[in-house]
Every structure is written in structure tokens, then in C-alpha cells.
Design a protein around this motif. Structure first.
Motif, short mmCIF file in Angstrom:
data_model
loop_
_atom_site.label_atom_id
_atom_site.label_comp_id
_atom_site.label_asym_id
_atom_site.label_seq_id
_atom_site.Cartn_x
_atom_site.Cartn_y
_atom_site.Cartn_z
N GLY A 141 16.96 34.13 59.13
CA GLY A 141 17.81 34.56 58.51
C GLY A 141 18.17 33.47 57.54
O GLY A 141 17.63 32.32 57.49
N LEU A 142 19.41 33.77 56.60
CA LEU A 142 19.65 32.82 55.65
C LEU A 142 20.25 31.54 55.98
O LEU A 142 21.51 31.60 56.72
CB LEU A 142 20.57 33.54 54.63
N ALA A 143 19.71 30.41 55.93
CA ALA A 143 20.02 29.18 56.45
C ALA A 143 19.11 27.86 56.40
O ALA A 143 17.86 28.17 56.08
CB ALA A 143 20.36 29.08 58.17
N GLU A 144 19.78 26.82 56.23
CA GLU A 144 18.77 25.76 56.18
C GLU A 144 18.08 25.75 57.40
O GLU A 144 18.49 25.55 58.45
CB GLU A 144 19.61 24.46 55.89
N PRO A 145 16.73 25.41 57.44
CA PRO A 145 15.83 25.37 58.59
C PRO A 145 16.47 24.40 59.52
O PRO A 145 16.60 24.74 60.86
CB PRO A 145 14.61 25.14 57.99
N GLU A 146 16.81 23.20 59.11
CA GLU A 146 17.21 22.17 60.14
C GLU A 146 18.62 22.64 60.70
O GLU A 146 18.82 22.37 61.98
CB GLU A 146 17.51 20.80 59.46
N ALA A 147 19.41 23.35 60.06
CA ALA A 147 20.80 23.66 60.45
C ALA A 147 20.60 24.99 61.53
O ALA A 147 21.36 24.94 62.59
CB ALA A 147 21.62 24.28 59.37
N ALA A 148 19.64 25.96 61.12
CA ALA A 148 19.43 26.66 62.31
C ALA A 148 18.80 26.20 63.51
O ALA A 148 19.27 26.84 64.63
CB ALA A 148 18.23 27.73 61.73
N ARG A 158 4.40 6.22 49.02
CA ARG A 158 4.86 4.92 48.83
C ARG A 158 6.42 4.78 49.03
O ARG A 158 6.61 3.82 49.58
CB ARG A 158 4.56 4.58 47.47
N PHE A 159 7.23 5.66 48.87
CA PHE A 159 8.69 5.72 48.84
C PHE A 159 9.29 6.62 49.79
O PHE A 159 10.49 6.56 50.01
CB PHE A 159 9.37 5.72 47.37
N GLY A 160 8.45 7.47 50.51
CA GLY A 160 9.19 8.61 50.96
C GLY A 160 9.18 8.10 52.74
O GLY A 160 8.76 7.34 52.93
N LEU A 161 10.37 8.64 53.25
CA LEU A 161 10.44 8.55 54.60
C LEU A 161 9.34 9.25 55.57
O LEU A 161 8.63 10.24 55.14
CB LEU A 161 11.70 9.25 54.96
N PRO A 162 8.83 8.50 56.64
CA PRO A 162 7.72 9.10 57.16
C PRO A 162 7.91 10.46 57.82
O PRO A 162 7.15 11.32 57.83
CB PRO A 162 7.37 7.94 58.63
N LEU A 163 9.21 10.76 58.19
CA LEU A 163 9.31 12.00 58.81
C LEU A 163 9.88 12.93 57.93
O LEU A 163 10.76 12.50 57.04
CB LEU A 163 10.15 11.89 60.09
N GLY A 164 9.67 14.32 57.68
CA GLY A 164 10.34 15.28 57.07
C GLY A 164 11.78 15.49 57.23
O GLY A 164 12.26 15.01 58.48
N PRO A 165 12.58 15.98 56.59
CA PRO A 165 14.04 16.16 56.69
C PRO A 165 14.37 17.12 57.84
O PRO A 165 15.56 16.88 58.25
CB PRO A 165 14.70 16.62 55.19
N VAL A 166 13.74 18.04 58.22
CA VAL A 166 13.90 18.99 59.22
C VAL A 166 13.69 18.34 60.74
O VAL A 166 14.68 18.41 61.48
CB VAL A 166 13.10 20.32 59.47
#
Length: 285
Positions: free
Chosen positions: A232-239, A260-268
Motif C-alpha cells: 500500500g501507499l506508505a513509507e516502508p518504515e511507517a508501514a 564516509r559520511f552516511g549512517l551505517p544503518l538504512g533509515p527503514v
């Protein structure tokens, strides 16, 4: 490195540690694994005399020993048949637990967030382990309970490891799997998403077809596990966070970034770990 199948639980004196300990023991029994109870302890550096420092170290060691003794007694009272061992790990908790967990079936910790910002609910040790552990990591909150379905996030390029873990765990628990995918649509104006009804149906159909194809090989290996696909229509992490409210467990893949500057884990993965209302397992991919 662990030679035999085992579940490792890292404990401390925080309230969430007992929930993690109980959850880990239940999982070890279901898996017919050993349970290893680990506690990493250290003494903060203070400008003390050597005699005082020695007394402080000894007191800290005794407190650590008593903590693991109490934990072992608690587990043996609940599961007298379980093979249980304990270990004290002097030094940095995250580093020691990662070393102990090499080759383990599962590493379990509690969520101990002490940050003043309420959005940061996880705790530095748990987040470090989620970003670097080589075995699946379970993060258990004090409110963990329930016998609900097992939720697994299925991204468009989802590797098989998290899906296989989810189905195997669902089979052991005798619960169904909810395979969840959220899809996004361009905003017409900031904060406003308008999807034509016909197009929304077409996107749902295409996403469901893709998830079905991705799950097919695993479903063949676990034919007794009931599956419900939700798109469905939703941010994956919110779902996934929303689905966690009725779930017994959420499984996500560890999409780790080494930029170099990114966080190790993805946002989801990060958002689910911080906000899910049930235990979360992060599977390295």
C-alpha cells in the motif's frame, strides 16, 4: 567463535534486560539451542588513588558476578531443561558481544535508550550491534508480549536472508507471516500526495505480484506457514512500525552503508528499531 547452536543474550542492570533475558530463553528452548548469558562490565576512569581504584574494581566485579548469577537462576527456574552458561566480559559491551556472537544463531539485547530526545529510544550498544553484528540481532523492549503474526519487511530488492529467517521463526512459533511493503508516490505539493484511483490499483497489483514472486522460493520450503501479503501507499518504515502493533516479532534486513559520511544503518531499519512496539530482529545481508 561458537561451536554449537546457541543463543547469546547480553544483559545489564536496566529494566529492559529481564525482558530480553526471558525472550532469549524462550527462543533458545524453541530452537533446542544453548543459552549463553553475557554481561560486559567496566569501571569508569576516575582520578582515584591506586588503593581506592582497586577497591572500586573489585566491587564492580562482585556486582557483575551477582548480576549473572541472578540471571542464571531466573532462567533455570523458568526452563530447568535448558542448557545455560554465563560469562563476564570485561570491557566495552558492544565490542565484546560482537566477538562472542560470531557464529551464534542469534544475539539478543534489550532496548535501553537514555537519550534526552524521545525519538532516540534504542541505546548506543543496541544500535552499534545492529550496525555491525555478523549474526541476527534481536532487540527486545520491556513491553514485548503477544502471540501475534510475524511481520517481515519485503523491499523491492530484498535479499533472501531476512525472509528465510522470518519463515523459519514463524514455523517454530506456529504463527502466520505478514509480508509488508509500502510504496511511495511523487508529491504534488509539499505534504500532499494525490494518487489517481486507477493508478493506485495498478501499482498495488504490480507490487503484490513482485512480493509474491520474491516469496515463492521460501514458501516452497515452508509450506505450512500461512502468509498474508500487504502492500500500500506508505513509507516502508511507517508501514512496518504500524504493523508491529499487532505482531509478535518484526524482521528486517540490515542494509548497512559504509560511506564516509552516511549512517551505517538504512533509515527503514533504524526507524523500525527505534519505534516498533514488539521485538525486532535485524538480519545481516
Amino acid at each position: 567463535m561458537a561451536a554449537d547452536p546457541n543463543v547469546i543474550v547480553g544483559i545489564d542492570a536496566s529494566p529492559g534486560a529481564e525482558a530480553a533475558l526471558d525472550w532469549a530463553a524462550d527462543v533458545a528452548v524453541a530452537r533446542h539451542d544453548q543459552l549463553r548469558i553475557c554481561h560486559a562490565w567496566r569501571v569508569a576512569v576516575h582520578p582515584l588513588l591506586d588503593a581506592d581504584r582497586g577497591h572500586l574494581v573489585e566491587a564492580a566485579r562482585e556486582a557483575a558476578e551477582e548480576l549473572v548469577r541472578r540471571a542464571e537462576r531466573r532462567v533455570r527456574e523458568r526452563h530447568p531443561e535448558l542448557d545455560v552458561s554465563t560469562e563476564l566480559l570485561p570491557g566495552e559491551p558492544a565490542v565484546n558481544l560482537m566477538s562472542m556472537a560470531e557464529g551464534a544463531d542469534l544475539l539478543v539485547v534489550g532496548a535501553r535508550g537514555l537519550n534526552r530526545f524521545t525519538a532516540l529510544l534504542l541505546g548506543s550498544v543496541s544500535e552499534t550491534l545492529a550496525a555491525h553484528s555478523t549474526c541476527p540481532l534481536a532487540v527486545v523492549r520491556t513491553t514485548a508480549s503477544g502471540e501475534g503474526p510475524l511481520v517481515v519487511g519485503v523491499a523491492p530488492d530484498e535479499p533472501q536472508e531476512p525472509v528465510e529467517f522470518a519463515f523459519a521463526e514463524a514455523e517454530r512459533r506456529g504463527v502466520p507471516v505478514r509480508a509488508v511493503r509500502g510504496w511511495l508516490y511523487p508529491q504534488t505539493l509539499p505534504g500532499h500526495v494525490v494518487v489517481p484511483a486507477v493508478e493506485a490499483v495498478e501499482i498495488d497489483r504490480a507490487e503484490r505480484k513482485e512480493v509474491t514472486a520474491l516469496l515463492a522460493p521460501v514458501r516452497e520450503r515452508f509450506p505450512t506457514v500461512a502468509v498474508r501479503i500487504e502492500v500500500g501507499l506508505a513509507e516502508p518504515e511507517a508501514a512496518l512500525v504500524d504493523a508491529s502493533g499487532e505482531a509478535s516479532l518484526v524482521v528486517v534486513g540490515a542494509r548497512r552503508h559504509r560511506g564516509r559520511f552516511g549512517l551505517p544503518l538504512g533509515p527503514v531499519t533504524r526507524r523500525v528499531l527505534h519505534h516498533a512496539r514488539c521485538p525486532v530482529v535485524v538480519v545481516p545481508v
